[in-house]
Scaffold this motif. Structure first.
Motif, short mmCIF file in Angstrom:
data_model
loop_
_atom_site.label_atom_id
_atom_site.label_comp_id
_atom_site.label_asym_id
_atom_site.label_seq_id
_atom_site.Cartn_x
_atom_site.Cartn_y
_atom_site.Cartn_z
N GLU A 190 0.85 -1.05 -0.69
CA GLU A 190 0.26 0.48 0.28
C GLU A 190 0.89 0.96 0.24
OE1 GLU A 190 -4.87 -0.83 1.55
OE2 GLU A 190 -3.21 -1.36 3.34
N TYR A 191 1.81 1.51 0.68
CA TYR A 191 3.29 2.31 1.20
C TYR A 191 3.28 2.62 -0.70
CZ TYR A 191 6.88 5.45 2.22
OH TYR A 191 7.81 6.53 2.24
N ASP A 197 -6.88 1.25 -6.18
CA ASP A 197 -8.01 0.50 -5.02
C ASP A 197 -6.65 -0.57 -4.74
OD1 ASP A 197 -9.40 -0.99 -3.65
OD2 ASP A 197 -11.44 -0.73 -4.48
N CYS A 198 -5.68 -0.67 -4.66
CA CYS A 198 -4.88 -1.60 -4.68
C CYS A 198 -5.46 -3.03 -4.44
CB CYS A 198 -3.75 -0.96 -3.36
SG CYS A 198 -2.10 -2.16 -3.23
N LEU A 199 -5.85 -3.27 -3.08
CA LEU A 199 -6.58 -4.63 -2.96
C LEU A 199 -7.39 -5.42 -3.87
CD1 LEU A 199 -6.64 -7.03 -1.25
CD2 LEU A 199 -8.96 -5.43 -0.19
N ASN A 200 -8.61 -3.96 -4.44
CA ASN A 200 -9.37 -5.25 -5.45
C ASN A 200 -8.97 -5.07 -6.78
OD1 ASN A 200 -11.64 -5.51 -4.07
ND2 ASN A 200 -12.20 -3.33 -2.96
N GLU A 201 -8.27 -4.23 -7.51
CA GLU A 201 -7.53 -4.23 -8.62
C GLU A 201 -6.21 -5.46 -8.56
OE1 GLU A 201 -6.72 -0.81 -10.59
OE2 GLU A 201 -7.80 0.93 -8.79
N ILE A 202 -6.07 -5.87 -7.81
CA ILE A 202 -4.39 -6.90 -7.65
C ILE A 202 -5.27 -8.11 -7.96
CG2 ILE A 202 -3.04 -7.71 -6.17
CD1 ILE A 202 -2.01 -5.13 -5.33
N LEU A 203 -6.75 -7.97 -6.97
CA LEU A 203 -7.50 -9.20 -6.94
C LEU A 203 -8.06 -9.50 -7.87
CD1 LEU A 203 -9.29 -9.01 -3.32
CD2 LEU A 203 -7.46 -11.09 -3.95
N GLY A 225 8.22 -10.81 3.89
CA GLY A 225 9.23 -11.08 4.39
C GLY A 225 10.26 -10.25 3.45
N GLU A 226 11.61 -10.48 3.13
CA GLU A 226 12.92 -9.92 2.70
C GLU A 226 12.14 -8.75 1.65
OE1 GLU A 226 16.54 -11.30 3.13
OE2 GLU A 226 14.01 -11.73 4.94
N GLY A 227 11.42 -9.17 1.06
CA GLY A 227 10.25 -7.82 0.37
C GLY A 227 9.57 -6.16 0.99
N GLY A 228 10.48 -6.95 1.85
CA GLY A 228 9.88 -5.55 3.23
C GLY A 228 9.40 -5.09 4.29
N TYR A 229 8.89 -6.82 4.98
CA TYR A 229 7.67 -6.71 6.13
C TYR A 229 6.53 -6.70 5.30
CZ TYR A 229 10.47 -9.42 9.25
OH TYR A 229 11.62 -10.58 9.69
N ILE A 230 6.14 -6.39 4.05
CA ILE A 230 5.16 -6.02 3.97
C ILE A 230 3.50 -6.50 4.31
CG2 ILE A 230 3.35 -4.94 1.58
CD1 ILE A 230 6.31 -4.93 0.20
N VAL A 231 2.54 -6.22 5.07
CA VAL A 231 1.98 -6.05 5.46
C VAL A 231 0.53 -5.70 4.43
CG1 VAL A 231 -0.40 -6.88 7.33
CG2 VAL A 231 2.20 -6.18 7.59
N PRO A 232 -0.34 -7.23 3.36
CA PRO A 232 -1.18 -6.67 2.77
C PRO A 232 -2.50 -6.19 3.36
CG PRO A 232 -1.43 -9.33 3.12
CD PRO A 232 0.13 -8.86 3.45
N PRO A 233 -3.44 -5.58 2.56
CA PRO A 233 -4.53 -5.24 3.00
C PRO A 233 -5.84 -6.71 3.91
CG PRO A 233 -4.44 -5.16 1.37
CD PRO A 233 -3.37 -5.44 1.94
N ASP A 362 6.87 4.50 6.40
CA ASP A 362 6.10 4.11 6.78
C ASP A 362 6.07 2.58 7.82
OD1 ASP A 362 2.97 3.02 5.98
OD2 ASP A 362 4.16 1.69 4.63
N VAL A 363 5.22 2.35 8.82
CA VAL A 363 5.56 1.81 9.44
C VAL A 363 4.47 1.25 10.01
CG1 VAL A 363 5.86 0.97 12.28
CG2 VAL A 363 6.91 3.26 11.24
N ARG A 364 5.50 -0.90 9.54
CA ARG A 364 4.18 -1.43 9.61
C ARG A 364 4.71 -2.61 9.52
NH1 ARG A 364 6.52 0.11 4.21
NH2 ARG A 364 7.67 -1.45 3.98
N GLY A 365 3.18 -3.73 10.16
CA GLY A 365 3.55 -5.00 10.87
C GLY A 365 2.55 -5.92 11.29
N LEU A 366 2.96 -6.99 11.69
CA LEU A 366 2.15 -7.84 13.46
C LEU A 366 3.06 -8.35 13.85
CD1 LEU A 366 -0.59 -9.78 10.53
CD2 LEU A 366 -0.99 -7.92 11.70
N GLY A 367 2.89 -8.08 14.97
CA GLY A 367 3.51 -9.01 16.30
C GLY A 367 5.62 -8.42 16.24
N PHE A 368 5.26 -9.30 16.26
CA PHE A 368 7.02 -8.97 16.33
C PHE A 368 7.74 -8.88 14.93
CE2 PHE A 368 8.95 -9.70 20.62
CZ PHE A 368 8.07 -8.94 21.56
N MET A 369 6.73 -8.62 13.90
CA MET A 369 7.29 -9.18 12.20
C MET A 369 6.57 -7.28 11.97
SD MET A 369 6.40 -11.75 9.39
CE MET A 369 7.52 -11.63 7.93
#
Length: 442
Positions: A190-191, A197-203, A225-233, A362-369
């Protein structure tokens, strides 16, 4: 005072600015004898003497807070006493044979299968990349189709086979020959997403490709992971599940870095409540003792004898440690801890960046990721700045590493057991180093 993993609570403690003289000597010897392809010594110019919990001691007696965990492998801390006990108990019995049954093997299988939300069969492999290759083979064998749909910026390994699915450009430039039966689609980043509409256009793109091609499997990291700790919508994995079901493809979830509690769920796909067809597992399941596998739905178990072989599959030491890891996570409330402290850390990283960094971030993540992405005011990646941050953090006693397409993301991947005091102190060091670094960048 909480200290789940036996960390040195006085950390960080810098006696000699790294690299100290003893570290320099050992680094020089390594350089003379090992390949020029080494990577991590270029960033962490230290030689390790000992590791305890969430702390590292170098040969010059400097003590560091570990936010690296051996690339998200030592999830329960270095030499966690309960993990050490399981390892010692097994090493007194046997540490290698082949896939004939044993108590340690069956006990691990039972423990692992209980963590999954589907009736699974298990195929042991030797590395994370090997697990991905095996999962692809299983998908192709079961569907009779050849194509795999993967995502931009993905990392699934760097063997000749997995490089076809690893679209992370730095990993591909050294090997021009790999499995090219692959369709690639943008990941919902998303960054930097080019779509409104990032989610729906990619789907929609995914559905178009799966509908118009013979796609055996959709291979996806639930958090890149290596791609940048990117959390999808939210809704991305559910959307992939629906598309796979609609067109007879299999959903392969790569949990090699995101699994074993790192996001605050045992498996990151649980955040969306989906059921995958295949899951690749490695890294944290063995706590540094090599162990990897594919878990797949029982109805896919149509594999012929000797379908996938390997001398070191299902190593007994790894199996003993794997079972102890699962039990430790359950008995010590690790998942709840990771959610709580992870939320705190992400909030704190955001506050620190807002207060001290003048560019775009941009700060993003889930838990310790957690990923912290650095860019200038025009969103150009601040790669050199991040490299400087890694060095500055190390000199001040915190080990942290990068990720991302442009190497401009710092990733927080501390052991899940890190004492709160060391988490808080590490955040203080992060802010101090950031404050000093911005003057050289702005």
């Amino acid at each position: 005072m909480e200290n789940l993993d036996g960390s040195i609570l006085e950390a960080p403690k810098i006696v000699v600015p790294p690299p100290g003289p003893k570290s320099k000597e050992i680094l020089k010897m390594q350089e003379e004898m090992e390949t020029s392809a080494l990577n991590y010594p270029k960033y962490f110019e230290i030689a390790i003497k000992e590791a305890k919990g969430s702390t590292i001691i170098d040969v010059d007696d400097n003590v560091y807070i570990d936010w690296f965990a051996g690339v998200a492998v030592v999830n329960l801390g270095h030499r966690n006493p309960e993990i050490v006990k399981a390892l010692k108990d097994q090493i007194e019995k046997y540490w290698h044979f082949v896939e004939v049954p044993s108590e340690v093997r069956v006990n691990f299988l039972k423990a692992l299968r209980e963590t999954l939300n589907f009736d699974s069969k298990i195929l042991f492999t030797t590395t994370g990349a090997d697990a991905v290759e095996a999962a692809i083979k299983i998908a192709r064998w079961n569907t009779g189709k050849r194509l795999i749909l993967a995502f931009d910026n993905a990392y699934h390994g760097i063997t000749a086979g997995t490089l076809g699915f690893t679209t992370y450009p730095p990993a591909k430039k050294f090997q021009p020959y790999y499995d090219n039966n692959v369709i690639t689609i943008p990941y919902p980043y998303e960054y930097r997403c080019p779509f409104k509409d990032c989610l729906n256009e990619i789907l929609s793109l995914v559905e178009h490709e799966v509908r118009t091609h013979d796609v055996a499997g959709i291979l996806v990291e639930p958090v890149q992971g290596e791609g940048g700790y990117i959390v999808p919508p939210k809704g991305f994995l559910k959307g992939l599940r629906e598309i796979a079901d609609k067109y007879g493809s299999l959903l392969i979830v790569d949990e090699i870095q995101s699994g074993v509690g790192r996001t605050g769920k045992m498996w990151a796909y649980e955040w969306e409540g989906i059921v995958p067809d295949l899951v690749t597992i490695a890294k944290g399941i063995g706590e540094g003792i090599p162990l990897s596998l594919v878990a797949y739905k029982r109805d896919l178990d149509k594999l012929p004898q000797a379908f996938h072989l390997g001398t070191y599959r299902g190593n007994p030491l790894g199996l003993a440690v794997g079972k102890a890891t699962i039990e430790y996570i359950k008995s010590h409330g690790i998942l709840e801890r990771v959610v709580s402290l992870g939320d705190y850390a992400k909030k704190k990283f955001n506050e620190i960046m807002e207060d001290n960094y003048k560019g775009s971030f941009d700060v993003r993540g889930l838990g310790f990721m957690i990923g912290v992405e650095f860019s200038d005011a025009k969103k150009n990646p601040a790669s050199d700045f991040v490299k400087g941050m890694i060095k500055g953090l190390l000199r001040n006693g915190v080990i942290m590493y990068k990720a991302g397409l442009y190497n401009n993301v710092l990733r927080f991947m501390a052991p899940l057991t890190i004492p709160k005091e060391l988490l808080y102190r590490g955040l203080e060091v992060f802010e101090e180093v950031l404050k000093r670094s911005v003057f050289s960048f702005q």
